[in-house]
Design a protein around this motif. Structure first.
Motif, PDB file in Angstrom:
ATOM      1  N   GLY A   7       0.798  -1.219   0.000  1.00 26.73           N
ATOM      2  CA  GLY A   7       0.000   0.000   0.000  1.00 26.73           C
ATOM      3  C   GLY A   7       0.828   1.265   0.000  1.00 26.73           C
ATOM      4  N   ARG A   8       2.182   1.150  -0.070  1.00 24.57           N
ATOM      5  CA  ARG A   8       3.018   2.336  -0.013  1.00 24.57           C
ATOM      6  C   ARG A   8       4.094   2.219  -1.087  1.00 24.57           C
ATOM      7  NH1 ARG A   8       6.175   2.471   3.853  1.00 24.57           N
ATOM      8  NH2 ARG A   8       5.989   0.354   4.628  1.00 24.57           N
ATOM      9  N   ALA A   9       3.676   2.078  -2.333  1.00 32.49           N
ATOM     10  CA  ALA A   9       4.635   1.856  -3.405  1.00 32.49           C
ATOM     11  C   ALA A   9       5.688   2.949  -3.412  1.00 32.49           C
ATOM     12  CB  ALA A   9       3.908   1.822  -4.751  1.00 32.49           C
ATOM     13  N   GLY A  10       6.964   2.532  -3.338  1.00 37.70           N
ATOM     14  CA  GLY A  10       8.055   3.491  -3.397  1.00 37.70           C
ATOM     15  C   GLY A  10       8.341   4.185  -2.096  1.00 37.70           C
ATOM     16  N   ALA A  11       7.645   3.875  -1.007  1.00 36.03           N
ATOM     17  CA  ALA A  11       7.882   4.526   0.284  1.00 36.03           C
ATOM     18  C   ALA A  11       8.576   3.560   1.217  1.00 36.03           C
ATOM     19  CB  ALA A  11       6.564   4.994   0.893  1.00 36.03           C
ATOM     20  N   TYR A  12       9.544   4.078   1.994  1.00 34.77           N
ATOM     21  CA  TYR A  12      10.283   3.259   2.929  1.00 34.77           C
ATOM     22  C   TYR A  12       9.771   3.514   4.348  1.00 34.77           C
ATOM     23  CZ  TYR A  12      13.459   3.836  -1.063  1.00 34.77           C
ATOM     24  OH  TYR A  12      13.979   3.903  -2.321  1.00 34.77           O
ATOM     25  N   GLY A  13       9.866   2.501   5.179  1.00 35.18           N
ATOM     26  CA  GLY A  13       9.571   2.665   6.597  1.00 35.18           C
ATOM     27  C   GLY A  13      10.878   2.830   7.344  1.00 35.18           C
ATOM     28  N   LEU A  14      11.137   4.004   7.919  1.00 34.26           N
ATOM     29  CA  LEU A  14      12.388   4.302   8.609  1.00 34.26           C
ATOM     30  C   LEU A  14      12.114   4.501  10.091  1.00 34.26           C
ATOM     31  CD1 LEU A  14      13.995   6.796   6.050  1.00 34.26           C
ATOM     32  CD2 LEU A  14      14.053   4.285   6.067  1.00 34.26           C
ATOM     33  N   ALA A  77       7.331  11.792   4.484  1.00 36.64           N
ATOM     34  CA  ALA A  77       8.123  12.866   3.877  1.00 36.64           C
ATOM     35  C   ALA A  77       8.559  12.426   2.492  1.00 36.64           C
ATOM     36  CB  ALA A  77       9.339  13.189   4.740  1.00 36.64           C
ATOM     37  N   ALA A  78       8.621  13.365   1.565  1.00 35.95           N
ATOM     38  CA  ALA A  78       9.053  13.067   0.194  1.00 35.95           C
ATOM     39  C   ALA A  78      10.247  13.949  -0.157  1.00 35.95           C
ATOM     40  CB  ALA A  78       7.918  13.318  -0.785  1.00 35.95           C
ATOM     41  N   GLY A  84      15.924  12.352 -11.033  1.00 35.34           N
ATOM     42  CA  GLY A  84      14.516  12.560 -11.361  1.00 35.34           C
ATOM     43  C   GLY A  84      13.616  11.706 -10.498  1.00 35.34           C
ATOM     44  N   GLY A  85      12.366  12.121 -10.349  1.00 39.10           N
ATOM     45  CA  GLY A  85      11.439  11.400  -9.494  1.00 39.10           C
ATOM     46  C   GLY A  85      11.655  11.769  -8.040  1.00 39.10           C
ATOM     47  N   GLU A  86      11.163  10.920  -7.147  1.00 38.66           N
ATOM     48  CA  GLU A  86      11.305  11.207  -5.722  1.00 38.66           C
ATOM     49  C   GLU A  86      11.316   9.911  -4.925  1.00 38.66           C
ATOM     50  OE1 GLU A  86       6.619  11.680  -4.364  1.00 38.66           O
ATOM     51  OE2 GLU A  86       7.814  13.489  -4.671  1.00 38.66           O
ATOM     52  N   TRP A  87      11.774  10.007  -3.693  1.00 32.92           N
ATOM     53  CA  TRP A  87      11.633   8.888  -2.767  1.00 32.92           C
ATOM     54  C   TRP A  87      10.836   9.381  -1.564  1.00 32.92           C
ATOM     55  CZ3 TRP A  87      13.703   8.939   2.254  1.00 32.92           C
ATOM     56  CH2 TRP A  87      14.646   9.922   2.529  1.00 32.92           C
ATOM     57  N   ARG A  88      10.098   8.462  -0.948  1.00 31.16           N
ATOM     58  CA  ARG A  88       9.231   8.814   0.174  1.00 31.16           C
ATOM     59  C   ARG A  88       9.517   7.889   1.346  1.00 31.16           C
ATOM     60  NH1 ARG A  88       4.176   7.589  -0.788  1.00 31.16           N
ATOM     61  NH2 ARG A  88       4.576   6.363  -2.664  1.00 31.16           N
ATOM     62  N   ALA A 242      18.049   5.796   3.335  1.00 29.61           N
ATOM     63  CA  ALA A 242      17.186   5.434   2.207  1.00 29.61           C
ATOM     64  C   ALA A 242      17.993   4.812   1.066  1.00 29.61           C
ATOM     65  CB  ALA A 242      16.433   6.670   1.714  1.00 29.61           C
ATOM     66  N   GLN A 243      19.202   5.323   0.836  1.00 30.47           N
ATOM     67  CA  GLN A 243      20.043   4.760  -0.227  1.00 30.47           C
ATOM     68  C   GLN A 243      20.516   3.350   0.110  1.00 30.47           C
ATOM     69  OE1 GLN A 243      22.902   8.000  -0.625  1.00 30.47           O
ATOM     70  NE2 GLN A 243      22.108   8.425  -2.654  1.00 30.47           N
ATOM     71  N   LEU A 244      20.738   3.081   1.401  1.00 29.59           N
ATOM     72  CA  LEU A 244      21.115   1.730   1.809  1.00 29.59           C
ATOM     73  C   LEU A 244      19.935   0.773   1.668  1.00 29.59           C
ATOM     74  CD1 LEU A 244      23.258   2.509   4.981  1.00 29.59           C
ATOM     75  CD2 LEU A 244      24.085   1.754   2.750  1.00 29.59           C
TER      76      LEU A 244
END
Length: 564
Positions: A7-14, A77-78, A84-88, A242-244
């Motif tokens: 339900g959170r495509a492209g979003a990480y849980g930190l 947060a995004a 290009g694009g974004e990470w969330r 996020a990069q890791l």
């Protein structure tokens, strides 16, 4: 690519973790987890809260924000990606809430030892609300009510916080021991971990060294030195994690705290310069009010940028200082003793058309040549050159003496570098028409709007060719000088951006009677910044004022710079 949570495509849980517990366990203050989360999720200065508490009443602990849990959901947060694009990211903070009556941990259905609970990779809490600040507890209806998605969250990585300040009633060795046990639990999850050193603005050098040694003893543990209060490296800490998590992206470049602090300070100083410039032009009446002035400036990027970085309170203080200066200027001053100033002498050199002080054989005004030669011989390392004002009476004295003797040797006179720099800027301010002709300014703005870098540079160069010959030669001479000044930015702290902020109003002098001109100011400043930054392309070798060996093709941007 890391697994995407449902339900959170492209979003990480930190998950942000670190020493927690009673005062006996963690000392009289926390390790800065909440401030770090706050600054990342809500980076605007007005949204930052420096104080958070873990001591709660039973009713606040059972409210929908805490929800009888020992973790907080900070929200989503995004951030934009370079490619290009974004990470969330969805951010949670693992803490331990203390009962304000018993001063022991609140009872919870999931109460486990902190190290084991903080290493959880699956969190669940139905109807849990996003947390803003302590004042929200008990007054949830007064804040935006946003739930943790589906009441559950998968954790993809951990930010392990270690406070390197001299925390009250806290032994740093014991904190590192706690962090070691916590890291051992986190490592079992096979999720990436980043060590965030918090409160580096108050950091103890020995503690910072010990924390780095702690990281070296663990395999592949990245360290980021941060300060949430000073807003330094917070983005880097979360971005590195996020990069890791997403191994398909390149590695982050880790920047030491003091280097990042210097960059942030320069960024804030440049934003303040732009904001003060805006206030000086938008506010001319000493009885103006903040409510009226701020509404007029609201659309200007200079206003929005400064409010974002420093907040409304600081912006309002600078506004109040400006009003005080306006009031002082209105007060009647005692009559000065007669002196030979610009009010009492007629200049044949200053305030006359540019064509009157140049010739085909001598295309650069002698005064400008003398000033630049003096500055480059004695003042290229002067901190804040062109930004720090010179003494007005000394600047007038320099101009008067030159007016009487064009052979004046500045090296023999006792003028400061800032006086000479100010007198040179004043020369351009007093020209009947700006050095950048009015009929060329619109064309420059249109060329600057082009997105493609090389096309933009070539379009600007074509506009330059339309300048009157005397304007072109002098503009080229000045821009080459400013480029040389910017190359000494490590010493003088004057980047091409800082120099463009100081010079564009002098060189372009647009009509500020309309708000359109104020709003377009960023374009004017960006144009001058680009001329300074890419000077060797615009003014190739073989002409006066251009260093030999300069490339004629568009050069790459300097490291860390962008085409404005």
């Amino acid at each position: 690519m890391a697994r995407r949570a449902e339900g959170r495509a492209g979003a990480y849980g930190l998950s942000v973790v670190g020493l927690s517990g009673t005062e006996k366990e963690k000392g009289a203050c926390g390790v800065g987890k909440s401030c770090l989360c706050n600054r990342f999720v809500r980076p605007a200065a007005d949204a930052f809260h420096a104080e958070h508490t873990s001591v709660l009443s039973t009713s606040d602990f059972g409210g929908r924000v805490v929800n009888n849990d020992h973790f907080l959901y900070w929200g989503e947060a995004a951030r934009a990606l370079d490619e290009g694009g974004e990470w969330r990211a969805h951010v949670v903070e693992q803490t331990e809430f203390i009962d304000d009556q018993t001063f022991q941990a609140h009872r919870s259905t999931a109460l486990q030892p902190y190290a084991k609970r903080a290493a959880a990779t699956k969190l669940a809490s139905a109807e849990k609300l996003m947390y803003f600040c302590t004042d929200q507890l008990g007054l949830e209806q007064d804040f935006e009510q946003k739930h943790m998605p589906d009441g559950k969250l998968a954790v993809d990585g951990f930010l392990l916080c270690v406070d390197v300040s001299r925390g009250m009633n806290r032994d740093f060795g014991e904190q590192l021991k706690f962090a070691g046990g916590l890291y051992a639990q986190l490592a079992k999850t096979k999720k990436p971990v980043v060590l965030a050193l918090t409160k580096c603005d108050e950091g103890v050098e020995r503690y910072i060294r010990d924390a780095h040694a702690f990281a070296l003893a663990r395999k592949n543990l990245h360290v980021v030195e941060t300060s949430a209060r000073a807003n330094v490296n917070v983005e880097l800490a979360f971005g590195t994690l996020a990069q890791l998590v997403d191994r398909g992206r390149g590695k982050a470049k880790l920047v030491p705290y003091f280097e990042a602090l210097k960059q942030q300070s320069q960024h804030v100083a440049a934003a303040q310069d732009r904001y003060e410039w805006l206030v000086g032009r938008a506010v001319t009446a000493p009885d103006d009010t903040w409510a009226a002035a701020s509404s007029r400036m609201l659309a200007a990027p200079e206003y929005r940028d400064y409010i974002f970085l420093e907040g409304t309170a600081k912006a309002q203080r600078l506004f109040a200082q400006h009003l005080q200066r306006l009031r002082r200027q209105r007060k009647p001053k005692p009559k000065p003793r007669p002196s030979l100033t610009k009010a009492t002498w007629e200049s044949s050199y200053f305030g006359v058309p540019l064509s009157s002080v140049v010739t085909p054989e001598k295309p650069i005004p002698v005064f400008i040549e003398r000033c630049i030669e003096y500055i480059e011989a004695t003042g290229l390392s002067t901190e804040g050159i062109y930004r720090v004002s010179g003494n007005k009476s000394e600047m007038e004295s320099l101009q008067r003496q030159f007016d009487q003797d064009h052979g004046l040797d500045l090296a023999e006179k006792d003028f400061t570098v800032n006086t000479v720099a100010g007198a040179m800027k004043s020369f351009f301010s007093e020209l009947p028409d700006p050095l950048v002709p009015y009929n060329m300014q619109l064309e420059l703005v249109e060329a600057h709007k082009i997105n493609d870098r090389e096309q933009k540079l070539h379009a600007l160069k074509e506009v330059l060719k339309k300048f009157p010959k005397e304007n072109y030669e002098v503009f080229k001479y000045v821009i080459n000088h400013l480029n040389r000044v910017s190359r000494q930015q490590r010493a003088n702290l004057m980047t091409s951006e800082n120099l463009s902020i100081c010079f564009w109003p002098t060189l372009m002098r647009p009509d500020f009677s309309s708000m359109d001109a104020l709003t377009a100011a960023r374009s004017y400043q960006g144009i001058i910044d680009l001329f300074i930054q890419q000077c060797p392309f615009f003014f190739p070798p073989g002409t006066p004022g251009t260093p030999p060996g300069s490339p004629a093709q568009p050069p790459p941007c300097p490291p860390g710079a962008t085409v404005p």
